[in-house]
Design a protein around this motif. Structure first.
Motif, short mmCIF file in Angstrom:
data_model
loop_
_atom_site.label_atom_id
_atom_site.label_comp_id
_atom_site.label_asym_id
_atom_site.label_seq_id
_atom_site.Cartn_x
_atom_site.Cartn_y
_atom_site.Cartn_z
N ARG A 65 0.69 14.62 13.69
CA ARG A 65 1.41 13.63 12.89
C ARG A 65 0.65 12.31 12.92
O ARG A 65 0.24 11.84 13.97
N LEU A 66 0.51 11.72 11.76
CA LEU A 66 -0.05 10.38 11.60
C LEU A 66 1.06 9.47 11.11
O LEU A 66 1.99 9.91 10.44
N ILE A 67 0.96 8.18 11.43
CA ILE A 67 2.06 7.29 11.08
C ILE A 67 1.54 5.97 10.51
O ILE A 67 0.49 5.46 10.92
N SER A 68 2.28 5.43 9.55
CA SER A 68 2.10 4.07 9.07
C SER A 68 3.42 3.35 9.25
O SER A 68 4.49 3.93 9.04
N MET A 69 3.36 2.07 9.61
CA MET A 69 4.56 1.30 9.89
C MET A 69 4.46 -0.06 9.23
O MET A 69 3.44 -0.74 9.35
N TRP B 121 0.26 -4.42 -1.27
CA TRP B 121 -0.95 -4.85 -0.57
C TRP B 121 -1.09 -4.23 0.82
O TRP B 121 -2.13 -4.36 1.47
N LYS B 122 -0.06 -3.51 1.28
CA LYS B 122 -0.17 -2.80 2.55
C LYS B 122 -1.05 -1.55 2.41
O LYS B 122 -1.46 -0.98 3.42
N GLY B 123 -1.30 -1.12 1.18
CA GLY B 123 -2.26 -0.04 0.95
C GLY B 123 -1.79 1.34 1.34
O GLY B 123 -2.62 2.25 1.50
N PHE B 124 -0.48 1.55 1.46
CA PHE B 124 -0.01 2.86 1.89
C PHE B 124 -0.29 3.95 0.85
O PHE B 124 -0.34 5.13 1.19
#
Length: 436
Positions: A230-234, A240-243
């Motif tokens: 699992r990879l995570i972005s928070m 502009w957060k580039g998700f």
């Protein structure tokens, strides 16, 4: 030494700008006597409650706000608050001048807001002045604008326009020239400050973590179960957060049975969900929404790495938190994260074009997913880097050394010369008096 700190935003127990203001003041007060200019608002009661429970003998809070506009949040947090902040900076000069006549400060330090395009009038005092770290000079690279919605494009345009106006303000330029040293959060901001006339610029992250938080984050070791990656972005789901780059990279990485988690909410959520479905990974990209902090940390504890493809972050608090939790970080080689992350602690991806960035992000995901030893080494190095560089106690000691160098320079240099008041200082004071 007697230090005057300007912290428009200052509150214990918070991250971002309020945490910067509070933690800098508290750490410096462990070594010298500190007076902090800040607003009463809601933070004043919280600060006093904290000081009653955990006294800091050398810390003196000086609360004030505009007599005709006492609640800075009355009209929201956007343009109205920026106007309040500007006018408060003018008032801070007169409060600081009166205090200086009574106390005689050795150094004045502007801490928050962390913004390079708004002046600090305290630079007019005849005392060595430290500005920052200040940020805001970062911009999303133009090739990446093609993925923005009309609303996002207008936001980026307006942001650049207002920043340019701020840089044209003669008082901003005066602040730059009168600073004994300017501290910038990123190379982008440093470059803009040099164009404004800054000679002595340090690149220093404004972020830090207290010891208690470091201990807490160390309670989340890397998962040992390699059957489910699992990879995570928070963070807030903003353009502009580039998700969107993270979602595309996850799809391109083609990792069987892996999942990509996004913790946070915001206006880009529907677009990101649609993108995941379009790319065929809708069932493996999980949107958890905005979670309480403890739940967010628990989600982080189930993941092997943080993916943070932000296009213009001057800080990057979440990167430090992930690093303190023994997680490698995958970020773009932009802004604050590029200062925090090294080749030993993660992957800094060049941001030349969206296509290149997505391909390189995907390659980094593949490596961390398939090389457990690598992610373990990077995680340990990340934890060590935060402890050695970004613990608030270390930040405080480095500031104390900076103040002492300014007060007692070993050799006469251009930096030393900038500390002395220029011949027209009295005239500058009189001009400001007439403005008010």
């Amino acid at each position: 030494m007697k230090i005057l700190i300007s912290a428009y935003s200052c509150e214990p127990g918070k991250g971002s700008e309020p945490g910067v203001g509070w933690n800098v003041a508290r750490e410096v007060a462990k070594h010298h006597e500190v007076w902090v200019l800040t607003r009463p608002d809601e933070s004043g009661a919280i600060i006093e409650a904290e000081l009653a429970q955990n006294p800091v003998p050398n810390l003196h809070m000086v609360y004030f706000t505009l007599p005709f506009w006492q609640d800075s949040m009355r009209w929201g947090q956007s343009g109205a608050m920026q106007l309040h902040y500007y006018l408060w900076q003018i008032q801070a000069y007169f409060v600081g001048r009166r205090l200086h006549r009574e106390i005689g400060f050795d150094v004045v330090h502007h801490v928050t807001f962390v913004r390079h395009s708004t002046p600090s009038f305290l630079s007019l005092l005849p005392v060595p002045f430290v500005w920052g770290p200040v940020g805001g000079g970062e911009s999303a690279p133009k090739p990446f604008w093609k993925d923005f919605s009309l609303r996002a494009t207008l936001y980026e345009t307006a942001r650049a326009w207002f920043r340019g106006i701020g840089e044209l303000d003669p008082f901003t330029r005066l602040t730059v020239r009168r600073s004994a040293i300017v501290r910038a959060t990123t190379e982008d901001t440093a470059r803009r400050l040099r164009k404004l006339g800054a000679n002595q610029v340090q690149i220093v992250s404004e972020t830090g973590l207290p010891d208690a938080e470091l201990h807490r984050l160390n309670q989340y070791p890397l998962p040992t179960d390699t059957s489910r990656i699992r990879l995570i972005s928070m963070g807030r789901l903003l353009h502009w957060k580039g998700f969107h780059l993270g979602v595309r990279a996850f799809a391109a990485a083609n990792l069987p049975d892996a999942e990509y988690w996004l913790c946070g909410d915001g206006p880009e959520r529907e677009r990101l969900q649609a993108l995941a479905i379009e790319l065929g990974v809708g069932d493996r990209v999980k949107f958890w929404g905005r979670l309480p902090r403890q739940q967010s940390l628990e989600k982080l504890g189930e993941c092997i790495a943080l993916v943070h493809p932000s296009l213009h972050d001057s800080g990057g608090w979440v990167c430090l938190e992930a690093m303190a939790a023994n997680r490698p970080v995958i970020c773009l080689d932009l802004g604050g994260p590029a200062v925090q992350v090294t080749a030993e602690t993660g992957f800094k991806i060049a941001a030349d074009t969206p296509e290149q960035a997505v391909a390189d992000l995907a390659a980094a995901m593949q490596r961390l997913a398939t090389e457990p030893e690598l992610r373990s080494q990077m995680g340990m190095a990340a934890r060590q880097r935060v402890e050695q560089t970004y613990a608030w106690e270390r930040v405080g000691r480095s500031l104390v050394q900076l103040y002492e160098d300014l007060k007692h320079p070993s050799n006469p240099t251009p930096l030393h010369q900038q500390q002395s008041a220029p011949p027209d200082e009295t005239r500058s004071d009189q001009q400001l008096d007439r403005v008010m």
